[in-house]
Design a protein around this motif. Sequence first.
Motif, short mmCIF file in Angstrom:
data_model
loop_
_atom_site.label_atom_id
_atom_site.label_comp_id
_atom_site.label_asym_id
_atom_site.label_seq_id
_atom_site.Cartn_x
_atom_site.Cartn_y
_atom_site.Cartn_z
N PRO A 559 5.04 -19.21 -22.37
CA PRO A 559 3.81 -20.01 -22.48
C PRO A 559 3.35 -20.62 -21.15
N GLU A 560 4.29 -21.17 -20.35
CA GLU A 560 3.91 -21.80 -19.10
C GLU A 560 3.30 -20.80 -18.13
N TRP A 561 3.95 -19.63 -18.04
CA TRP A 561 3.47 -18.57 -17.16
C TRP A 561 2.09 -18.08 -17.62
N LEU A 562 1.95 -17.92 -18.93
CA LEU A 562 0.69 -17.43 -19.49
C LEU A 562 -0.46 -18.39 -19.20
N GLU A 563 -0.18 -19.71 -19.24
CA GLU A 563 -1.22 -20.69 -18.94
C GLU A 563 -1.71 -20.57 -17.49
N VAL A 564 -0.76 -20.35 -16.58
CA VAL A 564 -1.13 -20.17 -15.17
C VAL A 564 -2.01 -18.94 -14.99
N VAL A 565 -1.65 -17.85 -15.68
CA VAL A 565 -2.42 -16.61 -15.58
C VAL A 565 -3.81 -16.80 -16.19
N LYS A 566 -3.89 -17.56 -17.28
CA LYS A 566 -5.19 -17.85 -17.89
C LYS A 566 -6.12 -18.58 -16.91
N GLU A 567 -5.56 -19.54 -16.18
CA GLU A 567 -6.36 -20.27 -15.19
C GLU A 567 -6.86 -19.34 -14.09
N LYS A 568 -6.01 -18.42 -13.65
CA LYS A 568 -6.40 -17.44 -12.64
C LYS A 568 -7.54 -16.56 -13.16
N ALA A 569 -7.42 -16.14 -14.45
CA ALA A 569 -8.44 -15.28 -15.04
C ALA A 569 -9.79 -15.99 -15.09
N LEU A 570 -9.77 -17.29 -15.43
CA LEU A 570 -11.01 -18.07 -15.46
C LEU A 570 -11.60 -18.23 -14.07
N ASP A 571 -10.74 -18.51 -13.08
CA ASP A 571 -11.20 -18.70 -11.71
C ASP A 571 -11.85 -17.44 -11.16
N GLN A 572 -11.25 -16.28 -11.50
CA GLN A 572 -11.74 -15.02 -10.96
C GLN A 572 -12.74 -14.32 -11.88
N ASN A 573 -12.98 -14.97 -13.05
CA ASN A 573 -13.95 -14.44 -14.01
C ASN A 573 -13.64 -13.01 -14.44
N ILE A 574 -12.40 -12.77 -14.78
CA ILE A 574 -12.00 -11.45 -15.28
C ILE A 574 -11.26 -11.63 -16.60
N PRO A 575 -11.18 -10.58 -17.43
CA PRO A 575 -10.47 -10.69 -18.72
C PRO A 575 -9.00 -11.05 -18.53
N LEU A 576 -8.45 -11.74 -19.51
CA LEU A 576 -7.05 -12.16 -19.43
C LEU A 576 -6.11 -10.96 -19.29
N ASP A 577 -6.34 -9.89 -20.08
CA ASP A 577 -5.47 -8.71 -20.02
C ASP A 577 -5.43 -8.13 -18.61
#
Length: 591
Positions: A559-577
């Motif tokens: 979960p912690e790692w996934l949250e960090v990746v989610k933030e990156k996806a939002l910052d870069q405006n790309i899909p989570l996958d």
Amino acid sequence: MKKNRFYPILLLIPLFIIVWGIFYFNLYDTFYSRNVDPEYPYLINGLNVALLEFNRIGHFDHPGTPFQVYCGLIIRITHLFTGKDSIAQDVFNRPDYYLTAINYSLVILQSLLCFFIAFVGRKREIKIWQIILLQSGVLFNVLMLTLFNRVIPERWFMVIALLFIIAYLLYGYKDKHPLKFAIASGVIMGMGLATKFNFLPILFLPFLLINSNKNRLVYAATGIASFFLFLLPIIKKFGDYRDFIKSIATHDGIYGQGAERMFDLERLRTGFIQVFESAPELIFVIFAIIAALFFAILYRKKEKTNREILFFSGFLFIVLFQILMVSKHFKNTYLIPLITFYPIFLFLFDNFMHKIGTGKKWSLLPAILLFIICIGYTSTRLIENEKYREYWITQRESLRTYVSENLPKNALWFVEPTWESAPYVENGIVYGLCYSHCNKKYIYELIHKNPNILSYKDSKVLIWQRYEVLIDSLVVTNTPIHLYSSPGRNAETLMEILESAAQRNGVTFTTDTLFSNSELRSHIIVMQNKQSEQNWKTENYASREAEIQYFIKSIYGTPEWLEVVKEKALDQNIPLDSMVLLDAIYMTDNQ
């Protein structure tokens, strides 16, 4: 209250199913050494369902979806209580264990449904003899008993027939709840058609039992909705399923092969003969239907037998339609949908004979006679079938024992994907993967199972049906390459491919037969370049992808790692996958 008393004799068939299911299954050897088709495709797609990865389902010809979902459910439950690793890893490590769990679950389910038939039957004040008749579908043809060592959709047809009998007793018998019966029939019959297309003739049965055109329309609408509901996991592939059924209908060969015509008269004639060789009792069933139809017409005015005329004429149509479908592309298991509904016919046939016989003792004899004929043929065929069972099991056991005792678990096998069984489990897994999409998603688990499985498909050599490798890179090493040769396989073609690659590279191969079984005409062959000092390393080709898949799973599972990746996806405006994949690639290349 006395009429509804439960009699211990009604437990006979449910207990028989449990005992026979356990006993007969344990007479046989492992699935992978005797039956991989369709067991392993259903296992792999059941795994896809268990993981809720419906886009990975690659088996939709039947389409078979309800049974795949059932397999997925049992895989989930089994793993919950006895799992040893992740679900995917455990299924690939112990495929026969999970197939055995599915098999036993079907035995238990079938037994419970037969018990429920007894319970509902007594509640509806049905005669003891008739309840036993409705429970006894497993006894009416030898196929029904011998399928207890298989995990195939025909086993699900047995469940569907029992569910329909229960629905009929609850709602349809004596028109207790006609609307509920129409709806329940639609759900059950839709599931039947979604299980396998050869269930088609049985769809007409509820029309014969429903009491009004309005409720028949309700049944039809519910059936269509139910069919598509059960197809939801593969709904995006419905066009492929439709095209497959169309090709079967318009070609005279099996699985849509052969000439572009509906029927080959010679094949049809041969198939017709094979139908009655596989189900000799069918002759007597047809005779009973015609005789009942004759008497129904004869007693039409006296006993008001219009519904009986409709039922028997309609059931005759169902039987003939099923025979025509099976004769076109014969396989004895294609008769199972019809055989599973013998009990409902015999029940209504017995009721009709009592109706025109006005309760006389002779009116019981026709149904009893049919019952005895069916069981007689079943018993005779079962004895014939079992004469050589132990002999062939021993032959297969000799091959399997050699492999397990003399070859390492990570032995390199060069596999031709085929429905034929083999003495090593990876053969079954490779075949199952042929009916699954996105196999790269499982590469981590497969490499962990055995990194040295190469297959030949579409002129390519692949690691676990996924990553292409140059055969030249293999033949220059001293790693032994094992092949399994048996009737129906093309081991000679695989050997020619290796020899050709060896010649291109100026390499001399030695070829030895490690073990042979003359009765099975099967051989375990090894080819090796003994002059080389190099070893083949699969990880040079597949380890990176396996590591990427490992990190993808780790990200989603943390979960912690996934949250960090989610933030990156939002910052870069790309899909989570996409962001997860990028992080996984980064971790693979920079660890």
